[in-house]
Design an enzyme around this catalytic site. Structure first.
Site, mmCIF file in Angstrom:
data_model
loop_
_atom_site.group_PDB
_atom_site.id
_atom_site.type_symbol
_atom_site.label_atom_id
_atom_site.label_comp_id
_atom_site.label_asym_id
_atom_site.label_seq_id
_atom_site.Cartn_x
_atom_site.Cartn_y
_atom_site.Cartn_z
ATOM 1 N N GLU A 146 38.607 36.244 40.130
ATOM 2 C CA GLU A 146 37.937 36.673 41.359
ATOM 3 C C GLU A 146 38.035 35.560 42.391
ATOM 4 O O GLU A 146 37.402 34.515 42.270
ATOM 5 C CB GLU A 146 36.466 37.005 41.124
ATOM 6 N N ASP B 122 34.821 35.149 37.046
ATOM 7 C CA ASP B 122 34.054 35.168 38.287
ATOM 8 C C ASP B 122 34.312 33.921 39.134
ATOM 9 O O ASP B 122 34.374 32.797 38.623
ATOM 10 C CB ASP B 122 32.558 35.247 37.945
#
Length: 596
Positions: free
Chosen positions: A296, A259
């Site tokens: 990400e 993330d």
């Protein structure tokens, strides 16, 4: 010297290790037979103890300086609360059945993003197994699971995890998660886990009581940044790198989606994102299966996919949301679900040509037309962020129209990048995916209420006071069976995926033979693929705001070949191969093949 975080079973004994330079003393506390055993401390602040009376699933925790009990920073399971007991986990005792699993090659990834807590009515690892067959029938080859790290409360998206080595106990036990992964592998489906290494949640985060895990030198949207490059940072770096390997090794996962890597601030020669990928990559070299690492960033960052060793790469792919937000800006003009500008069809033509619209961090627009390595992008037209960050949890068919979704789906599923479908998208689910959390801390609860209300005040008013903290927000987000959804939409997705697989095998849907054409005045976007052995494939898509009154008329396009798929027919059509001039309506896709 690199130390192992957490606990490890070996030869009938268990060794516990904790990095806690802020602590004078540390005791191992066990629940079954209440005892406090003093741990040995070395000069670097590492505490260690080996015992022979702790078994799998026994409860334990640590007592700091004889004053307060705290969970293990690297616990693999929590008994109940993030504030209390952990459970020892002997990973070697699990009986794997998919021992011959080799994984899925990167070029064959078709990803389905889901949230364990809302994917089924029960919201558990074991109940999720019951829906894997429908994903196989759809053509999915990989499942990407939102974070399962232990969070406070009963439900959470997963991004407020504080036990980042542990599985969320409301989903089931670590063995339950392994059973899910094992079942997926037996059905030919890879499992990728979303992990969060850029911050920890605000409640139950006790790392700072043990060691200098955080630094005030930098800030993230969630508070102080993790200390990846300051004084005493090496153990922090090892903590995250070992966590990545922990998930791949102990749960036999096929990859990680890391993330918001742009918030993993680090000025070291080997940035922490690369330290994590290198550790996983080194482990991957010891096993015989495909392991994928996805970062990400939502923008292009070429440095993230550069090689870090002789046997692998850094990140295999990164999320790229340029095409997605351009499509959303066409389907719902004025809707802004991110902090970058996207100008409808004008930007979409550029995003399709390049594969991305923004690059680097801080974000910079890229408008030079240079195409990136499309195989290194994960692209979808909705995900947990776009649906969940809409205050009403609306999906693309609700924001625009059913026809708009079908046309959009063809554009990205027939694109060379790795496609990703968000759960329920394939049958146009009307179930929302709302933002939901379950904090107990009153200060945190108040911050959530005020922050969410300030983001979209007008739309939030339509929620009639429904808070992210309300159990209703979680329960409304439960995904109903696909039989309750749009069967025609599901057939369209299944046919697109089947055609994609066939044409990938034939060498047609790949970047090297792609030519992009756009006619902005007609809202028309075309993907042309051509090689000597398979001929020419054309994907013609018209996208416009469904509410536009001046874009209703069909236009003519001159494309030879037979129509393989037509979004307005929900099925396969045969046409006169000699005919080349055809009509295409707004929010329609035609896929044609000319073998000549």
């Amino acid at each position: 010297m690199q130390h192992q975080f957490g606990h490890r079973f070996e030869n009938g004994k268990v060794t516990f290790r904790v990095w806690a330079p802020k602590c004078k003393t540390l005791d191992l506390e066990t629940k079954k037979e209440p005892t406090f055993r003093s741990m040995q401390r070395d000069e670097d602040g590492w505490f260690e103890i080996t015992v022979d009376d702790v078994q799998h699933a026994d409860a334990y925790r640590f007592c700091i300086d004889g004053e307060r009990s705290r969970p293990d920073p690297a616990a693999h399971a929590f008994e109940s609360s993030v504030h209390d007991w952990n459970l020892a986990v002997d990973h070697a005792q699990f009986d794997w059945r998919s021992n011959d699993w080799k994984g899925i090659e990167k070029r064959d990834l078709i990803i389905y993003e889901l949230h364990i807590g809302t994917f089924t009515k029960e919201g558990t690892f074991l109940s999720a197994i019951e829906r894997v067959d429908e994903l196989v029938e759809l053509g999915i080859t990989a499942i990407e699971i939102l974070p399962v790290a232990q969070c406070p409360g009963r439900w959470n998206w997963g991004y407020d995890g504080v036990g980042i080595y542990a599985t969320q106990n409301t989903y089931g036990s670590p063995d339950d998660f392994k059973t899910f992964v094992d079942a997926c592998h037996q059905k030919g489906v890879a499992v990728i886990l979303d992990v969060v290494f850029n911050h920890l949640g605000p409640e139950g985060n006790y790392l700072s009581e043990f060691a200098p895990f955080f630094t005030k030198k930098r800030k993230t949207p969630w508070g102080d940044a993790l200390n990846f490059d300051g004084k005493h940072s090496q153990p922090v770096r090892e903590f995250m790198a070992q966590c990545g390997v922990h998930w791949i090794e102990n749960y036999r996962l096929d990859g990680l989606r890391v993330d918001a890597v742009h918030f993993m601030f680090d000025d070291s020669d080997l940035p922490i994102s690369m330290a994590v990928t290198k550790a996983v990559d080194d482990y991957a070299a010891t096993v015989d299966r495909h392991i994928h690492l996805i970062g990400e960033t939502n923008v292009r960052n070429a440095s993230l996919t550069k090689g870090t060793s002789s046997h692998g790469t850094g990140f295999d792919a990164v999320w790229s949301d340029g095409m997605m937000h351009c499509v959303l800006s066409i389907g719902q003009p004025g809707l802004d679900l991110c902090h970058r500008d996207h100008d409808g069809a004008t930007d979409l033509q550029l995003a399709i040509q390049q594969g991305f619209l923004y690059e680097n961090f801080p974000y910079e627009r890229h408008d030079r037309g240079a195409r990136a390595d499309l195989d290194s992008f994960v692209i979808g037209f909705q995900n947990h962020d776009t649906v969940g960050n809409h205050p009403l949890g609306h999906r693309i068919h609700q924001l625009a129209s059913r026809e708009f979704q079908m046309a959009s789906a063809a554009l990205y599923l027939m694109y060379p990048a790795i496609p990703m479908i968000f759960m329920g998208e394939e049958f146009a689910s009307d179930d929302p995916f709302l933002f939901f959390v379950d904090f107990n801390d009153s200060w945190v609860r108040d911050g959530v209420e005020k922050g969410r209300a300030a983001e979209f005040p007008e739309l939030n008013a339509k929620l009639d006071g429904l808070s992210p903290l309300s159990p209703k927000s979680f329960r409304q987000s439960k995904l109903r069976p696909h039989a309750d959804g749009d069967a025609g939409m599901r057939t369209w997705y299944r046919d697109l995926i089947g055609l994609r697989k066939k044409l990938r095998r034939e060498g047609l849907i790949c970047q090297s033979v792609l030519n992009v054409e756009s006619r902005i005045e007609d809202d028309l976007f075309l993907l042309h693929y051509e090689n000597q052995s398979s001929g020419r494939l054309s994907v013609a898509t018209r996208l416009a705001w469904p509410g536009s009154s001046d874009k209703k008329a069909a236009i003519e396009i001159d494309l030879p070949g037979e129509i393989l798929l037509d979004s307005e027919s929900n099925g396969v059509l045969k046409s006169n191969q000699e005919k080349s001039v055809r009509q295409i309506n707004v929010n329609q896709t035609l896929i044609l093949h000319d073998p000549a």
